[in-house]
Design an enzyme around this catalytic site. Structure first.
Site, PDB file in Angstrom:
ATOM      1  N   GLY A 348     -50.767-112.666  -4.979  1.00 19.02           N
ATOM      2  CA  GLY A 348     -52.081-113.151  -5.347  1.00 19.02           C
ATOM      3  C   GLY A 348     -53.145-112.600  -4.436  1.00 19.02           C
ATOM      4  CG  PHE A 352     -59.287-115.589   4.195  1.00 21.25           C
ATOM      5  CD1 PHE A 352     -60.218-115.378   5.191  1.00 21.25           C
ATOM      6  CD2 PHE A 352     -59.150-116.848   3.661  1.00 21.25           C
ATOM      7  CE1 PHE A 352     -60.989-116.415   5.650  1.00 21.25           C
ATOM      8  CE2 PHE A 352     -59.921-117.882   4.115  1.00 21.25           C
ATOM      9  CZ  PHE A 352     -60.853-117.682   5.111  1.00 21.25           C
ATOM     10  CE  LYS A 370     -54.547-115.154   2.690  1.00 20.87           C
ATOM     11  NZ  LYS A 370     -54.709-116.566   2.423  1.00 20.87           N
ATOM     12  CG  ASP A 466     -60.439-123.628   2.210  1.00 21.59           C
ATOM     13  OD1 ASP A 466     -61.162-124.313   1.441  1.00 21.59           O
ATOM     14  OD2 ASP A 466     -60.186-122.425   2.015  1.00 21.59           O
TER      15      ASP A 466
END
Ligand SMILES: *[C@@H]1O[C@H](CO)[C@@H](O)[C@H](O)[C@H]1NC(C)=O
Ligand SMILES: *[C@@H]1O[C@H](CO)[C@@H](O)[C@H](O)[C@H]1NC(C)=O
Ligand SMILES: *[C@@H]1O[C@H](CO)[C@@H](O)[C@H](O)[C@H]1NC(C)=O
Ligand SMILES: *[C@@H]1O[C@H](CO)[C@@H](O)[C@H](O)[C@H]1NC(C)=O
Ligand SMILES: *[C@@H]1O[C@H](CO)[C@@H](O)[C@H](O)[C@H]1NC(C)=O
Ligand SMILES: *[C@@H]1O[C@H](CO)[C@@H](O)[C@H](O)[C@H]1NC(C)=O
Ligand SMILES: *[C@@H]1O[C@H](CO)[C@@H](O)[C@H](O)[C@H]1NC(C)=O
Ligand SMILES: *[C@@H]1O[C@H](CO)[C@@H](O)[C@H](O)[C@H]1NC(C)=O
Length: 667
Positions: A348, A352, A370, A466
């Site tokens: 995905g 960020f 990530k 968040d």
């Protein structure tokens, strides 16, 4: 006395004259041969009668004259000679022209021609009895004009090239069997020429170098040489080349008058140049440069490969990071794990950066990587320190951060792989409910428990900042886990939370957070409230609609106000839910969304309400009003839009992608 001495002195030349010649050369390095034409002695002592020059002759003679008779009219003494030769032609089957052992009146054979004349005669003196030349030819060319029998023969020449006797090259083995030899085979062979002065017979014997002198000579010819060989003569070799480049070599030579020539010592003979010299030179002239080119290009390629590989897998590692060794991943491993960050491995794209699935090469462990881009190194140290701290967080409702890797302009965070992805894809844009109520409640409780751990259960207070459905990941058993601590800030217990720039996602931002810029536990609770409503209603906190956006919390509040709070539930659940639980979750969502931070429950209380350990307070008693909620939200929205458009000062928390996520609202 005086006369006696005089008499001895006058006798000396006579004695010297009568001396019988006897010499042996195993190699010619120290020999003082008389050479002419293209003959030469190589540095290792090979007598090279012809070098690679066409249509030339070469002669090599023993420097001193040899006495063959005791008087000009006498008969020739017995003599004997042995020599080893080899012929290296340019082509395997073609050569020119051969070697001749000669006895001649002069050193060298003046006026002689090359090619078929073998450096011995010319067309006018060939065959003339005034020549006084004796030769044993090893002829490699068939010259029809001289009646040659073939192109590989041994012949006896008396004053001319029309051989008195000749026979194909070869030898009689001890059993009497005849074996052919090829003169131009590159091989070393030995020749013996023996003249028996009593019997007036010339014997010529040939054999390979490693074979003893055969008993039976190859060629035996009766001839009194007295009319041919004069009293004082020179012995040597003659050779010539035609139109084929050929090297004629003599490796060793012995000669003796009135006796058998001394045997040669094969081990002491000089070495011939490599066989197939021509081909070697071809290999050298064409093959070697090609090989060098190949090797050099391979070298360059491998250097380029190494450099590119180094550049490809280059990392940034600073001194202060040494302490984080165990948490540090090698970029190469991550690259291999994600198959080079292929699109097929993409899980995905978040606010960020992109998230890739991977399998670590050694441990075969499934991971999520990530990739976060960053430009400045500023704040990096603090950030890494933070993520390492977060990496030490261990809770079943928190996605474990396994470590990180730093490259130029890029940070890579390595997490546990969550096979079921993020929660929001189950809630939104689905025609049917893909998570039933029981599963949703379990996720809610899990997230609440994870958040409680962050707020109270660890040595430091961790504010997530968040919380939203897209940051909740589902593990294999569909447990909710808090992920993406990209925005988290750590505060030591008891210290005042620092004022930072506002970050987070629109719709989840508490009003006082946008006002003061302070992220606290209470702001996390506010976001959790928005999350509760999102899960229960299956709608985003802010939905863009015409003519007016739907503010979820306002809408749920209005349902409650009408006394029909259950109408706010996700319609896709149908009747498949427990009314009390649904009501609890919706009401708790409203309480957590209270505009006054002090009125919001703590996460500990939230969990207690959810577990039914203590009853929830009545909404009315909390002074909750539609106006308060809406106002709070509106205020936050306006504040954000005006005061915090795109702040970019801090490396991560304020990257432009965060700003984008502010303004895209609810995503
Ligand atoms: C052969 O020998 C002659 C005379 O010594 C010389 O001029 C010539 O260069 C030599 N040729 C080769 C190919 O060695
Ligand atoms: C070599 O032979 C030549 C004649 O060919 C002679 O003049 C010379 O003295 C000899 N040298 C030696 C060292 O024997
Ligand atoms: C040698 O032979 C020639 C003729 O063939 C003759 O004239 C001469 O006298 C002879 N000399 C000796 C020493 O026999
Ligand atoms: C042939 O050789 C002899 C020496 O043996 C010489 O006198 C004569 O001139 C030569 N003839 C030619 C045509 O070269
Ligand atoms: C042999 O050579 C001599 C001089 O060298 C000459 O006078 C004579 O005619 C020649 N004989 C023949 C048959 O050619
Ligand atoms: C030897 O050479 C002769 C003639 O050159 C040929 O007829 C014969 O077959 C050869 N023998 C062998 C065994 O090569
Ligand atoms: C020459 O032949 C005779 C008779 O066969 C023999 O006695 C003599 O030893 C031979 N001489 C040489 C030098 O071989
Ligand atoms: C060889 O000897 C003969 C007679 O013995 C003589 O006539 C002739 O000139 C000599 N030849 C040489 C080249 O010395």
């Amino acid at each position: 006395m005086f006369f006696k001495i005089l008499a001895v002195l006058s006798l000396l030349p006579v004695l010297a004259y009568a001396q019988e010649t006897n010499f042996v050369y195993n190699g010619f390095r120290s020999a003082n041969l008389s050479l002419d034409g293209i003959a030469g002695v190589t540095s290792n002592g090979l007598l090279k009668l012809t070098n690679d020059t066409k249509q030339r002759t070469g002669h090599a003679f023993y420097p001193d004259p040899v006495q063959f008779k005791n008087s000009p009219n006498g008969s020739v003494y017995s003599f004997s000679t042995a020599f080893v030769f080899a012929i290296h032609p340019q082509y395997a089957t073609l050569s020119g022209h051969g070697i001749v052992f000669v006895i001649a009146p002069q050193r060298g054979l003046p006026g002689s021609l090359a090619s078929q004349y073998l450096g011995m005669f010319n067309e006018t003196d060939n065959g003339n009895s005034t020549n006084h030349v004796f030769g044993v030819e090893l002829d490699t060319i068939q010259s029809k004009e001289f009646n040659d029998i073939d192109d590989n023969h041994v012949g006896i020449d008396l004053n001319g090239l029309r051989s008195a006797n000749s026979t194909p090259a070869g030898y009689y083995a001890d059993g009497g069997e005849f074996k052919n030899l090829t003169l131009i085979s590159h091989k070393e062979m030995q020749v013996w020429v023996d003249y028996n002065g009593t019997e007036k017979r010339i014997d010529v014997t040939l054999a390979p170098i490693n074979v003893q002198k055969p008993q039976t000579p190859l060629l035996s010819h009766r001839q009194d040489l007295s009319s041919i060989i004069n009293q004082s003569m020179y012995v040597g070799f003659s050779s010539s080349t035609g139109s084929v480049l050929t090297s004629h070599y003599v490796l060793g030579w012995s000669f003796r008058v009135n006796g058998e020539a001394q045997a040669l010592a094969p081990s002491q003979l000089p070495k011939l140049p490599r066989i197939g010299k021509k081909e070697t030179s071809k290999v050298l002239t064409i093959g070697l440069p090609l090989m060098v080119l190949f090797v050099v290009s391979m070298l360059i390629l491998s250097v380029v490969y190494v450099i590119r590989r180094k550049r490809k897998f280059a990392e940034v590692l600073e001194e202060w990071e040494r302490d984080y060794g165990p948490h540090r991943f090698k970029f190469k491993d991550l690259y291999i794990a994600t198959k080079g960050f292929r699109d097929q491995e993409l899980l995905g794209t978040g606010g960020f950066g992109r998230v890739y699935r991977g399998i670590l090469p050694t441990s075969r462990m499934e991971i999520a990587v990530k990739r976060v881009s960053h430009e400045s190194r500023q704040g990096m140290r603090e950030f890494v320190a933070e993520i390492i701290s977060i990496g030490r967080l261990r809770h079943r409702n928190i996605v474990s951060l396994l470590g990180y890797c730093r490259r130029k302009g890029e940070l890579l965070l390595v997490y546990d792989y969550m096979p079921n992805g993020s929660l929001d894809k189950y809630l939104h844009n689905q025609p049917k409910a893909t998570l039933n109520w029981k599963q949703r409640l379990r996720v809610i409780k899990g997230v609440a428990s994870g958040l409680l751990y962050l707020h109270e259960g660890w040595e430091q207070v961790v504010i997530h900042r968040d919380i939203k459905a897209s940051n909740i990941l589902l593990d294999a058993e569909l447990n909710g886990r808090l992920g993406d601590f990209g925005l988290a800030r750590l505060y030591d217990h008891g210290t005042d939370p620092q004022t930072t720039h506002v970050v987070g996602t629109l719709g989840y931002l508490a009003p006082e957070h946008t006002r003061t810029g302070k992220a606290t536990r209470n702001t996390d609770v506010y976001a959790f409230g928005a999350f509760l409503l999102e899960v229960a209603c299956g709608r985003r906190p802010i939905e863009r609609r015409d003519p007016e956006d739907v503010i979820l919390v306002d809408w749920v509040f209005s349902c409650w106000n009408r006394g029909a709070i259950l109408e706010a539930r996700d319609p896709r659940l149908g009747a498949e839910f427990v009314e009390e639980e649904m009501e609890l979750v919706l009401k708790l969502g409203l309480i957590c969304s209270h505009s006054d931070p002090l009125m919001r429950p703590s996460m500990r209380q939230v969990l207690q309400y959810l577990e039914g350990d203590i009853p929830m307070p009545e909404l009315l008693s909390m002074g909750l009003s539609s106006g308060g909620l809406t106002f709070a939200h509106r205020e936050g929205f306006d504040d954000l839009a005006m005061s915090y458009p795109t702040s970019t000062s801090k490396a991560f928390t304020n990257s432009s992608s965060v700003a984008e996520s502010h303004l895209s609202g609810g995503r």
